[in-house]
Design an enzyme around this catalytic site. Structure first.
Site, PDB file in Angstrom:
ATOM      1  N   SER A 143      14.193  21.170 -16.744  1.00  0.00           N
ATOM      2  CA  SER A 143      12.960  21.943 -16.809  1.00  0.00           C
ATOM      3  C   SER A 143      13.191  23.180 -17.674  1.00  0.00           C
ATOM      4  CB  SER A 143      12.534  22.373 -15.402  1.00  0.00           C
ATOM      5  OG  SER A 143      11.547  23.372 -15.457  1.00  0.00           O
ATOM      6  N   GLU A 167       9.529   7.878 -16.391  1.00  0.00           N
ATOM      7  CA  GLU A 167       8.136   8.307 -16.546  1.00  0.00           C
ATOM      8  C   GLU A 167       7.549   7.811 -17.863  1.00  0.00           C
ATOM      9  OE1 GLU A 167       8.380  12.413 -13.900  1.00  0.00           O
ATOM     10  OE2 GLU A 167       8.547  12.519 -16.073  1.00  0.00           O
ATOM     11  N   LYS A 227      16.076  21.559 -11.769  1.00  0.00           N
ATOM     12  CA  LYS A 227      15.380  20.284 -11.896  1.00  0.00           C
ATOM     13  C   LYS A 227      16.200  19.237 -12.649  1.00  0.00           C
ATOM     14  CE  LYS A 227      11.808  19.342 -10.825  1.00  0.00           C
ATOM     15  NZ  LYS A 227      10.551  19.520 -11.566  1.00  0.00           N
ATOM     16  N   HIS A 235       0.829  -1.214   0.000  1.00  0.00           N
ATOM     17  CA  HIS A 235       0.000   0.000   0.000  1.00  0.00           C
ATOM     18  C   HIS A 235       0.864   1.267   0.000  1.00  0.00           C
ATOM     19  CE1 HIS A 235      -3.490  -2.564   0.894  1.00  0.00           C
ATOM     20  NE2 HIS A 235      -2.688  -3.168   1.767  1.00  0.00           N
TER      21      HIS A 235
END
Length: 463
Positions: free
Chosen positions: A272, A285, A278, A151
């Site tokens: 970024s 992803e 970043k 979980h």
């Protein structure tokens, strides 16, 4: 075609024309056609001179296709007609004899089966490389503790090597699924004709051997209408994409500042456009995001095949775009996953700190009570109360004093504190498949054997 006096309506032509995507069948179609020429020659349908001329012409067509010099025309409906047209331009009317003893129905089915065989092998090879990468990383991190999760909450500690090998076995199953697709595509449709077979007693088994098929289709109707081997490939690809998405999803989490378990190499990260600090895990992803696309490819063809009457319908033209899309997507994702993991680095101290939370030893304490005769459900409740007590006092489990422990159970003594020592949490899981060092060592050996088995399959199929 001579049956028609009207040209296709331009709107229908745009819908009907498939060369924009079936051009990818070209090398398989040329190989199949050359094998068909040899079969017709063996049967006496073609003279030796005719067969040689056709073979040279097909070789020239194949060279043009490979080099990009092939002159496609707007009138080419599909790659098969384009190749036959160009063959006629090179060798003349003799090209018309190439279609003796076959239909585009069994011709296309054979080409697609060859694609599935080729790319199933490619997928197995890429999976083998990714599995080897995971195994090497797992082996070098076999004694790095980390928290395991359920979980997405810390649950029990495991070794990082054990966690990474979970993906190894996912991908091992994927390799076996692609192996099943390879076998499914291993029966030759050529010779089925349009649906009933052909009037020429071509030695289909000789053609199968020539093209690397294991056997021939036993039923001509099934041969031209069957696309199960494409569905088998797409099912394997969909499962594989799901597993890649899970790997990508965890890397995204682990590389976040909040987790800080790992860091990707810059070559598999992005920045970024507005925030110069970043470093985004875009490769992971995208692995996470591609899965639904491949699952949709499977669903698209399953929907096409659903309720389709025997034998051939133009619906079957819809087998190629989802197949090619899945091939491209899965193969690039497997390559990226391998490259991403090649440069990944893990933070041992961060992993160790996260796995040192004594709450992760709650099950170990319950098992201690069970060994002393307490039923597990009762032990579970006792430990739950201990956890609540520690949380309310804002102390660790090991800081609960002996008097407090005895208040919860007479079976809790000094061994309670021994159980809470970190090494015990991991090394107690000695059963086969567990995370303890001994079991993990056996698992690594089993993984090496599984890799060797894949190597044997690849070597056999390529020989």
């Amino acid at each position: 075609m001579a049956r028609f006096r009207k040209d296709p309506d331009p709107r229908f032509w745009r819908l009907n024309r498939s060369i924009e995507f079936d051009w990818r069948l070209a090398p398989y179609d040329v190989d199949q056609s050359r094998a068909h020429v040899r079969a017709l020659s063996d049967l006496g349908v073609l003279s030796a001179d005719e067969a040689a001329k056709l073979d040279r012409g097909l070789e020239a067509v194949g060279t043009e296709l490979e080099s990009g010099a092939f002159p496609f025309e707007d009138s080419d409906e599909d790659i098969h007609m384009a190749i036959e047209r160009r063959l006629g331009e090179i060798i003349g009317e003799l090209a018309g004899k190439l279609h003796t003893g076959r239909s585009r129905n069994d011709q296309v089915a054979t080409d697609v089966a060859m694609v599935v065989q080729s790319h199933s092998l490619r997928a197995i090879d890429l999976l083998r490389a990714l599995m080897l990468r995971l195994l090497d990383i797992a082996d070098s991190h076999r004694d790095w503790p980390m928290p395991g999760y359920t979980h997405l909450q810390r649950a029990q500690p495991v070794y990082l090597g054990h966690h990474l090998l979970a993906y190894f076995w996912m991908f091992e199953r994927d390799a076996r699924r692609f192996g099943a697709a390879l076998r499914s595509a291993g029966v030759l449709p050529l010779g089925a004709g349009a649906l009933a077979g052909v009037n020429w007693k071509i030695d289909r088994r000789a053609v199968a051997d020539d093209l690397g098929f294991e056997g021939v289709t036993p039923n001509s109707i099934d041969a031209v209408s069957n696309r199960d081997f494409v569905l088998d490939y797409l099912a394997a690809a969909a499962n594989c994409a799901v597993h890649l998405s899970r790997l990508g999803g965890e890397v995204v989490l682990w590389s976040s500042t909040e987790f800080g378990f790992c860091e990707l190499d810059e070559s598999f990260s992005s920045g970024s456009s507005i925030m110069p600090q970043k470093k985004n895990p875009d490769s992971a992803e995208l692995l996470r995001a591609k899965s639904p696309r491949v699952v949709a490819d499977y669903s698209a063809l399953a929907g096409t095949m659903h309720g389709l009457p025997l034998t051939y319908g133009k619906d079957l033209q819809e087998d190629k775009e989802p197949l090619f899309d899945a091939i491209d997507t899965v193969e690039v994702c497997l390559e990226v996953a391998d490259g991403m993991l090649a440069g990944i680095s893990f933070d041992r101290e961060r992993l160790l700190a996260a796995s040192a939370d004594e709450m992760l030893a709650a099950t170990e304490i319950a098992d201690l009570l069970v060994r002393r005769g307490v039923p597990f459900r009762e032990a579970h409740g006792i430990v739950g109360e201990l956890v609540r007590e520690a949380l309310e006092k804002e102390i660790s489990l090991s800081n609960l004093d002996r008097e407090t422990l005895r208040g919860f159970s007479e079976h809790l003594d000094d061994e309670y504190y021994e159980v809470l020592k970190e090494s015990n949490w991991l090394e107690a899981k000695e059963l086969e498949g567990g995370t303890a060092s001994s079991a993990l060592g056996e698992q690594i050996s089993a993984a090496r054997a599984a890799l060797q088995s894949l190597e044997s399959i690849l070597t056999e199929k390529r020989s």
